[in-house]
Design a protein around this motif. Structure first.
Motif, PDB file in Angstrom:
ATOM      1  N   PRO A  70      44.432  44.721  31.400  1.00 54.91           N
ATOM      2  CA  PRO A  70      42.981  44.604  31.525  1.00 54.91           C
ATOM      3  C   PRO A  70      42.566  43.220  32.038  1.00 54.91           C
ATOM      4  O   PRO A  70      43.292  42.250  31.853  1.00 54.91           O
ATOM      5  CB  PRO A  70      42.485  44.800  30.089  1.00 54.91           C
ATOM      6  N   TRP A  71      41.403  43.174  32.684  1.00 57.77           N
ATOM      7  CA  TRP A  71      40.851  41.879  33.101  1.00 57.77           C
ATOM      8  C   TRP A  71      39.740  41.446  32.148  1.00 57.77           C
ATOM      9  O   TRP A  71      39.231  40.344  32.224  1.00 57.77           O
ATOM     10  CB  TRP A  71      40.358  41.906  34.537  1.00 57.77           C
ATOM     11  N   LEU A  72      39.359  42.369  31.252  1.00 59.93           N
ATOM     12  CA  LEU A  72      38.387  42.031  30.215  1.00 59.93           C
ATOM     13  C   LEU A  72      38.849  42.702  28.929  1.00 59.93           C
ATOM     14  O   LEU A  72      39.164  43.892  28.915  1.00 59.93           O
ATOM     15  CB  LEU A  72      36.994  42.539  30.593  1.00 59.93           C
ATOM     16  N   ILE A  73      38.953  41.906  27.853  1.00 60.22           N
ATOM     17  CA  ILE A  73      39.424  42.452  26.584  1.00 60.22           C
ATOM     18  C   ILE A  73      38.374  42.196  25.513  1.00 60.22           C
ATOM     19  O   ILE A  73      37.886  41.076  25.372  1.00 60.22           O
ATOM     20  CB  ILE A  73      40.765  41.805  26.167  1.00 60.22           C
ATOM     21  N   LEU A  74      38.023  43.251  24.789  1.00 61.22           N
ATOM     22  CA  LEU A  74      37.018  43.139  23.736  1.00 61.22           C
ATOM     23  C   LEU A  74      37.687  43.466  22.408  1.00 61.22           C
ATOM     24  O   LEU A  74      38.166  44.579  22.204  1.00 61.22           O
ATOM     25  CB  LEU A  74      35.879  44.128  24.012  1.00 61.22           C
ATOM     26  N   ARG A 131      45.726  34.629  29.758  1.00 64.58           N
ATOM     27  CA  ARG A 131      46.145  34.129  31.076  1.00 64.58           C
ATOM     28  C   ARG A 131      45.675  35.058  32.186  1.00 64.58           C
ATOM     29  O   ARG A 131      45.479  34.650  33.312  1.00 64.58           O
ATOM     30  CB  ARG A 131      47.662  33.977  31.124  1.00 64.58           C
ATOM     31  N   GLN A 132      45.511  36.355  31.869  1.00 64.36           N
ATOM     32  CA  GLN A 132      45.064  37.323  32.865  1.00 64.36           C
ATOM     33  C   GLN A 132      43.614  37.747  32.661  1.00 64.36           C
ATOM     34  O   GLN A 132      42.957  38.161  33.594  1.00 64.36           O
ATOM     35  CB  GLN A 132      45.938  38.588  32.798  1.00 64.36           C
ATOM     36  N   ALA A 133      43.156  37.699  31.436  1.00 62.44           N
ATOM     37  CA  ALA A 133      41.910  38.395  31.125  1.00 62.44           C
ATOM     38  C   ALA A 133      40.906  37.498  30.422  1.00 62.44           C
ATOM     39  O   ALA A 133      41.272  36.548  29.744  1.00 62.44           O
ATOM     40  CB  ALA A 133      42.207  39.603  30.237  1.00 62.44           C
ATOM     41  N   ALA A 134      39.631  37.864  30.606  1.00 66.90           N
ATOM     42  CA  ALA A 134      38.588  37.262  29.794  1.00 66.90           C
ATOM     43  C   ALA A 134      38.554  37.993  28.462  1.00 66.90           C
ATOM     44  O   ALA A 134      38.804  39.196  28.415  1.00 66.90           O
ATOM     45  CB  ALA A 134      37.241  37.410  30.501  1.00 66.90           C
ATOM     46  N   LEU A 135      38.282  37.261  27.383  1.00 69.69           N
ATOM     47  CA  LEU A 135      38.268  37.914  26.070  1.00 69.69           C
ATOM     48  C   LEU A 135      36.968  37.666  25.331  1.00 69.69           C
ATOM     49  O   LEU A 135      36.423  36.561  25.371  1.00 69.69           O
ATOM     50  CB  LEU A 135      39.406  37.380  25.185  1.00 69.69           C
ATOM     51  N   VAL A 136      36.501  38.704  24.639  1.00 73.72           N
ATOM     52  CA  VAL A 136      35.423  38.546  23.674  1.00 73.72           C
ATOM     53  C   VAL A 136      36.006  38.943  22.327  1.00 73.72           C
ATOM     54  O   VAL A 136      36.554  40.030  22.178  1.00 73.72           O
ATOM     55  CB  VAL A 136      34.219  39.448  23.996  1.00 73.72           C
ATOM     56  N   ILE A 137      35.931  38.040  21.359  1.00 70.91           N
ATOM     57  CA  ILE A 137      36.512  38.314  20.052  1.00 70.91           C
ATOM     58  C   ILE A 137      35.441  38.172  18.987  1.00 70.91           C
ATOM     59  O   ILE A 137      34.860  37.102  18.823  1.00 70.91           O
ATOM     60  CB  ILE A 137      37.680  37.351  19.755  1.00 70.91           C
TER      61      ILE A 137
END
Lengths: 345, 238
Positions: free
Chosen positions: B156-160, B185-191
């Motif tokens: 994924p390029w975006l991880i929630l 390193r690959q993805a934007a994350l919202v945690i």
């Protein structure tokens, strides 16, 4: 796993072959034919419920639709090949439509049960009330509660005069059951089947993975209906009459009982459950001491209490317990879950 | 300007008279890591559900890489290449670890390639010893790790992630931190997270929710030391 599939296909072929040869020595082929047909019907719900996680209370509706489709088209066309194909297609299309309505409407499991039940009832009522001469489809009178008798039965494709009946018809049904088993096996080993099992396990997770659960459940529902429809078409040929009782609630309930007793989540279970219980019913029908429904009910209760997973899972657990004690070559192999579970997953 | 992975404009979610999320404007750049914090009922999870498609917002828009995804079903959002982990573990209990991850991989790859990707992720997450076990028999930490595997295998390029550290032991949290850095390193994350220790160890920028609104958005240290934040959230905990 193409290697496993080949092995399964060989097993199914061998078992079917041996059974076709051996069983007629014990039981009459007329009875065996209907057992094979019921086995196929059981398998249709076993697939949809046991692997697809869709509890359909109306599998009998697709069975009945298949039978009626065959009878009506056989009278109008005068041979059996096209009607047989339509006996598969009509219920499949109907189920695809009904399934889309339910799954895209995001119905919960309980409502799904209620709706499939009600659809079966509606079909029963509608067909039952078509006794008058004005209810005809082409040349076929629907006949209400009397049903439709006297339609052409199965013939060799392309030769309308060469009827298939008696022992030959049993062999046709048994081979078709074997083929359907193979088809179901291949389906469950395919990505489609594995994803369907995933959906049975957790719909939310599967949709968060990016799978369209609604479309896949609709497809699964239609495939189950197609198999039930094939069984219905074969049943029409066996009984040589179709009546609204095919749509009865009793019939629907019986299919569910077959699956529970035989074992959900297995392919063999529903087939064995159907054939076993139908044979039991046949034997009980020859005496007048105990009521048939009473025994079926008792069997269900006993199974739910003492063998809730059904015959086949219990037997395979027993088999595993026996085989597990034998030393294995590698430690890792022992960790691997047994075949049945791997099929589920 | 860097690419925007996720953006919301005036995202509002009402449940009857309650406004669970109130005109939230949110912006996340590609390969950014953002933590959402806030006291219970602050609207973090509602916001999370609105962007993942589990709920449809009453008002406002959601954009992912510039595509408007407002009101999309979760499977369409996931198909864009968005990995989602919900608050409660959402796994396939009677299936093996391998099958769980394979099913996630199969969505984006052919059968064979999915086999390969699955082996890769099992290796990465150190799940080799339990790869044939059913999820139902695993410990909570292992289940959480498998769920991260489900998310990671789709590249994924975006991880929630909703509360990935909930209920984890210290060792598991440490491992989780490593995995998250790897994914980042690959993805934007919202945690979305409660565990302050954990947030300190991974986050740079933190968004604080309070009563459905974004209270502040700043570097983790300045958020932690901010008196207002301490009052609404940390203060109550101390």
């Amino acid at each position: 796993m193409p290697g496993d599939l080949t092995r399964d296909a060989i097993t199914i072929t061998l078992v079917t072959g041996v059974l076709i040869w051996v069983l007629p020595l014990i039981v009459g082929t007329y009875t065996l034919t209907v057992l094979a047909i019921y086995g196929m019907l059981g398998l249709s719900l076993g697939l949809v419920w046991g692997f697809g996680g869709i509890l359909c209370f109306g599998q009998a509706a697709f069975f009945g639709l298949g039978a009626y489709a065959y009878a009506i088209f056989a009278i109008n066309i005068g041979e059996s090949t096209v009607p047989m194909i339509l006996a598969v297609l009509v219920p499949a299309v109907f189920a695809a439509f009904l399934g889309a309505l339910m799954f895209y409407g995001r119905l919960g499991d309980v409502y799904l049960g209620v709706i499939t039940l009600v659809v079966t009832l509606i079909l029963f009522k509608v067909i039952n009330s078509t006794a008058g001469p004005q209810y005809v489809i082409g040349n076929a009178r629907l006949g209400g509660f009397n049903g439709i008798p006297g339609f052409p039965t199965l013939n060799v494709p392309g030769i309308p005069d060469a009827y298939i009946w008696g022992d030959r018809y049993f062999q046709v049904c048994a081979v078709l059951l074997g083929l359907v088993c193979m088809l179901v096996t291949a389906l469950l080993r395919s990505s489609f089947g594995r994803i369907a099992v995933g959906i049975r396990e957790n719909e939310t997770r599967m949709s968060l993975m990016g799978y369209d659960v609604r479309a896949r459940k609709t497809a699964m529902f239609a495939i189950g209906a197609a198999i039930a429809g094939l069984a219905g078409g074969l049943f029409a040929n066996w009984a040589e009459i179709v009546t609204p009782n095919l749509f009865s609630l009793g019939q629907s309930a019986e299919i569910i009982i077959w699956c529970i007793v035989g074992g959900l989540g297995t392919r063999l279970g529903p087939v064995l459950g159907a054939a076993g219980l139908a044979y039991l019913k046949f034997l009980l029908g020859q005496q007048a001491v105990v009521d048939n429904a009473l025994v079926t009910g008792l069997v269900l209760v006993l199974f739910v209490l003492f063998l809730p997973k059904g015959v086949v899972p219990a037997l395979s657990a027993l088999w595993r317990a026996g085989a597990g004690r034998r030393p294995r070559g590698r430690v890792r192999q022992r960790r691997r879950p047994p075949r049945r579970e791997r099929l589920n997953g | 300007m860097a690419e925007i992975a996720l953006e919301t404009h005036g995202l509002t979610m009402r449940f009857g008279g309650v406004v669970a999320a109130d005109r939230v404007d949110f912006k996340l750049e590609a390969r950014e890591l953002r933590c959402l914090i806030g006291p219970n009922g602050a609207g973090k999870s509602t916001f999370f559900k609105c962007i993942t498609g589990l709920q449809s917002p009453s008002e406002g828009e959601v954009y992912m890489r510039g595509i408007e995804t407002t009101g999309w079903m979760p499977h369409r959002i996931a198909s864009l290449g968005v990995g989602i982990k919900t608050q409660t573990p959402n796994v396939l209990d009677s299936l093996s670890v391998h099958e769980n991850i394979w099913l996630a991989a199969r969505r984006f790859h052919g059968s064979r390639e999915a086999d390969r990707k699955t082996r890769e992720v099992i290796e990465l997450l150190d799940l080799g010893a339990i790869s044939r076990n059913g999820l139902g028999r695993l410990a909570h930490g292992e289940r959480q790790r498998v769920e991260l595997g489900l998310v990671a295998v789709g590249d994924p390029w975006l991880i929630l992630l909703d509360e990935p550290a909930a209920g984890l032991g210290a060792g598991d949290v440490e491992r989780l931190t490593g995995i998250i850095h790897e994914l980042n390193r690959q993805a934007a994350l919202v945690i979305v997270e409660h565990d302050m220790q954990f947030i300190r160890s991974i986050a740079e920028t933190v968004t604080v929710f309070h009563q459905g609104k974004v209270l502040m958005e700043d570097h983790v240290e300045s958020v932690m030391s901010d008196p207002v934040v301490r009052n609404v959230y940390l203060g109550r905990k101390a």
